[in-house]
Structures are given as C-alpha cells and as structure tokens.
Design a protein around this motif. Structure first.
Motif: not given
Length: 563
Positions: A517-529
């Motif tokens: 979760q930390r990696i995807n939050h900081e580096e990923g191409a997924w933008v949560g709304t």
C-alpha cells in the motif's frame, strides 16, 4: 459486455464485476442490505431531505451489530428490489442474480459481516504447514432442492469444480485461481492442492461474486442449462415462483443445515417475496406505507420520504472510483507527472460534491473497510487531501512541463453518476496547475467493450467491495495482474506482493500488505477519490437487520419479521 437484459457469466470476470459495481449504484436500491449485503452509494433520486424517523450509523469498522439472543419465527418478508434477475443459475447472471443465487446455493465456506470465515457446506477444514494443501470435511445433511432428498457429497464438489475449470464455463473463476487440483478423497472429504501458499484460501472461495457454488453432479452431467430456471441449491431459500418483471417468491428450506440463535434451521421467516419496484421514490414510499418491509441502497436524496416506523441505516463501504493514470498515455509514464497529478487533486472537494457521507482512503487500492488496510499510513500522507498547487507545478517543471501540458481526452462512463462529477472536478483541478484535457462521456457498455484496459486511453474506473482486501492489488496493480489498467510496473511492489501471497503467518502477510500500500500510494498510477457510504432501510418490525460493507453477500435468512 452484454447488455443489462442479457446473460453474462458470474465469477471475477473483470467486466462482470465492473458492470455489477456500476449499475447497482446508479439507481439507489437493489435488494436488501442488512440481511443480505451492503451497496453502492445512492446516486440520483429526488424528493425529500436527509431524514426519516430514525437514522443509525454503523462506523464501528466491522459492520456488525450483536445478534439478539432470540428472534421471532414465521411470517412473510417482503423486499423492495430495483430489478428482477436474468437467470436462476448460480454460474451466470449479474446484479440481483448474485444476491438471490446466494439465497438458493451454498459454497464450502461463508463469511460474516466482519469478513470472518465460517463453516457452510464444509463443517471444518485444515491446511498443511505451508498452506498449499487444504482438506475440507463436508456436512452430511445438506440436501439439494428438487433432487428427491439427495444430499451433497464430495462428488458434487468435484463436479462443480470441474465445470468451472472446463470450457463449458465461459467466465473467470478467479476464486479458484492457483488451484492445482481438487479431489474427492471419500464421500465427505475433499482435498485441494494449490500452486502456492494461501493463508486466505477459505475466505477466497467465499468471495463476493465468486462462482464456486456447489450444485448436483447429476444436473451438470445431464444438462447444466437446467440451472437457468430451476433451483437445485442447498441454500436457506427454495424458489417457488418467478415472474421476471414483477416478483419472485421463495419459501423457507425447513431442513437447512445452518441454525439460527434458537437452534432451529434458518431462515426465521416462512416466505420471501422479492417485489420488483423500478422507481427509487416508489421504493421509498412503499417502505413508508408498509407495502414492503425492507430495501437497501437507498439514496439519501429520498431519505426524507422514508417515515412511519421505518429506520434508515448507513455504513462506510469498500467501493472505490479511482482515476487510472495509464502509463501508455504520455506523459503518464513519468513518475513526476503522476505525483504532480496527485498533489493537484483536491479530494475533499470531490467528497463534498459527490458523497459528503463518504470517506477518504489511500491511493493504494486497499479500502478502509478491509483487513490489512494500512492504518499506519495517514490518508493525507505525502500528497495531502486537498490540492497543493505549488508542489504540483514544481514537479511538472522538473518533468519538463513548466509551461503546462495538454493531454489526450479523459473518459468516464454513465454507469455511475458520481463519475461525471468526479471527471468534471478532476478536469477543473488539473487545469489549475496547467494540465489540460477534454473529458468524454461514454455508455457503460462502450467503455467496457472499447476503452477498459486498453493502451492509449485513461479514465475513471470502479471496483466493488471484495471480501479479500488483496484482490484488487492482485488483479489490478501488480505487473502481471490481468486488470492492470495502468500498465504500471514496480519491482518493489511486485516483491511485496509475492511476500504477501506466499506468507505462512498473518503477521508476515500484514506487513507485506502494508508495504504494498505504501509503495502504490507514493509511486503508483492509481489515484484514489473516495469511498461512499451505503444506505439501507427497514420497518421497525424487521429484526437483525445489519448493513454489510460489500453488496452481493446474502444474509437474507438472518433477518426476522414480527408483524
């Protein structure tokens, strides 16, 4: 993707899940949330302010209330539903088909409102030391409907598995992914061998929308099409009549193998009527005047119409509407551009505009209602929850776009009205930092058939609440995920995912999931709304009503009526 009036396969076929996730939320009320499952946000609708006689909020985190020590028996339970079903087969259909499929059919295991695994057709089980071999001991008293009292055996479990793995089943039974083999050891014992360790296998086979229901071997051998209009399940309810456009009637299975609080078989009521009321306001009015006993997925916009001894409940769901930064769209392959977009995003504005009762989470794909959600990672970590325009412009300048950036058209579909609001706000917010693009509305069918998971396009997607918090990371975020809509690849994320999936202790798995979760939050191409809250409603004489954080789990038989 078939239209809403045609059949599609159950399972975790991505398009089926998207169809399910989108359409349920569009019209507000579909089935019964407490005794069955939660739902999407209620978009649309008209009439009345947020109100009703009573509003209860369950934000305890586990989505449960304590079951009463005793509950009344008998009576008819009338549910107001948004739509009928397309098929009675547990292997086909969508929307309400899932809900009623789980009323008629059983799996080896089930989960309660806390996502805890409980026995079902398997009375107990055990795994070997590395969780690659699971042995299930089956009940001997679960009888199939319309089979002259025939009871379920290991041969039926084996036949159901073989069917889902055969060419006859056109869906994707991902709840069975990683299964090397399933064998019937004897009449009451089934052994499952996995290709890799899986601590959560018993939960995975109870997955929302999962296809691993158990049906009679004799029916599958003779003609699986018989499942389309005849109930051969072992579930708590038996099909009595099916008027596809108006109503469906079920009777209680008097010999059901799961007991209520009084030690007698579920369900508590004698009969269930599934009344199909297509209009959102009509359902709210019907609940108020007592024509129906319960509804779910009601919009707060019609809550004011729900009165006269009715109770409204709401709970945070695990639904999500992320913006996918497809790395095949230039310059979304640039990490600094992706981070600039996250800094420029004002999620608080989106939440206020779309669903003020919802909540914010990470940019991670794991929602706040799930086990393994990283509570140590603050929601506003790194990027915050409102826009940081200066930081976004700084990153864009470092990426070579100091004078602004024009991008390809951004798409959204009409399956969920919230998406239009999100798209419009997203466009406005990005313009503030010099990122400009047009937005384009698509039909849900067109998006699924021509745009979803396609190179060179970017859009808003939507995911339903899954029983397993690791499902979305597995399917949509890792490099080899079949739903990797962003075409994003990160070695550290994949390494953490591998540790999570191969873990043989809960502690090891939890730590790996936090790192993912930390990696995807900081580096990923997924933008949560945001994550919407779900609303449900029931008359005061309905007991044991409990909203569920996902919306196609069946808890009908656990409700009781006293009228």
């Amino acid at each position: 993707m078939p239209s809403r009036d045609s059949h599609t396969t159950v399972g975790t076929d991505r398009r089926s899940i998207l169809k399910l996730g989108g359409t349920l939320g569009t019209l507000g009320i579909t089935g019964l949330a407490g005794c069955m499952g939660g739902g999407e946000e209620g978009d649309g609708g008209d009439g009345g302010s947020d109100g009703g006689d009573t509003i209860q909020s369950d934000d305890s985190g586990d989505g449960t209330e304590e079951t009463p020590d005793s509950l009344p028996r008998g009576g008819t339970f009338v549910v107001g539903a948004q739509q009928g079903v397309q098929t009675m087969s547990p292997f086909r259909g969508f929307l309400a088909d899932y809900l009623l499929g789980e009323a008629m059919y059983d799996r080896l295991t089930r989960v309660n409102q806390s996502f805890e695994v409980e026995p079902n057709l398997a009375k107990d089980w055990e795994a070997n030391d590395d969780y690659t071999v699971w042995t299930f001991n089956l009940r001997e008293d679960a009888a199939f409907n319309n089979m002259d009292g025939q009871t379920m055996t290991a041969a039926d479990v084996k036949a159901s598995y073989d069917f889902l793995k055969s060419d006859s089943f056109s869906g994707s039974a991902s709840s069975l992914s990683g299964v090397e083999s399933l064998s019937a050891v004897d009449e009451t014992t089934v052994e499952v061998e996995l290709t890799e360790p899986d601590l959560n296998f018993t939960k995975r086979i109870a997955e929302t929308g999962g296809a691993f229901f158990i049906v009679p071997k004799d029916v599958l051998d003779d003609d699986p099409a018989k499942l389309e209009d005849t109930d051969y399940g072992t579930g708590p309810l038996q099909l009595e009549s099916w008027n596809q456009k108006n109503d469906i009637t079920f009777s209680a299975n008097d010999d059901y193998h799961i007991e209520g609080v009084d030690g007698e078989p579920l369900p508590y009521f004698d009969e269930l009527k599934w009344n199909i009321l297509s209009d959102n306001i009509q359902r709210a009015n019907s609940l108020s005047d007592g024509s129906i006993d319960a509804v779910s997925r009601t919009s707060p916009n019609v809550a004011g119409r729900v009165s006269d001894n009715a109770t409204l409940v709401k709970q945070t769901s695990g639904l999500q509407y992320p913006i996918v930064l497809n790395t095949t769209v230039e310059p979304l392959d640039n990490p600094k551009v992706r981070k600039a977009i996250k800094y420029a995003l004002d999620r608080e504005q989106i939440l206020k505009a779309v669903s003020p009762e919802g909540v914010l989470g990470h940019h991670s794909g794991v929602t706040p209602v799930h086990t393994y959600y990283n509570d140590d990672l603050a929601v506003g970590d790194t990027f915050g929850t409102t826009a940081n325009v200066e930081k976004a412009k700084e990153l864009l300048s470092e990426a070579g776009y100091g004078d602004g950036l024009e991008m390809k058209t951004f798409h959204y579909d009409d399956g969920v009205p919230s998406k239009e609001v999100i798209a419009q706000l997203f466009q406005q917010q990005m313009k503030q930092v010099g990122i400009e693009f047009e937005i384009n509305r698509l039909t849900e069918e067109t998006w699924l058939s021509d745009y979803w998971n396609t190179d060179g396009v970017w859009y808003i997607t939507n995911y339903s609440t899954r029983v397993l918090g690791s499902t979305v990371p597995q399917l949509a975020l890792r490099s080899e995920g079949p739903w990797n809509e962003a075409n994003w690849s990160n070695d550290a994320f994949d390494e953490a995912f591998a540790k999570a999936t191969s873990a043989t202790s809960e502690e090891e798995k939890a730590e790996a999931m936090k790192e993912m979760q930390r990696i995807n939050h900081e580096e990923g191409a997924w933008v949560g709304t945001f994550h919407p809250k779900i609303y449900g409603g029931y008359k005061d004489y309905v007991q044991n009503y409990d909203l569920y954080p996902t919306y196609i789990k069946d808890f009908l038989s656990e409700c009781a009526v006293d009228k």
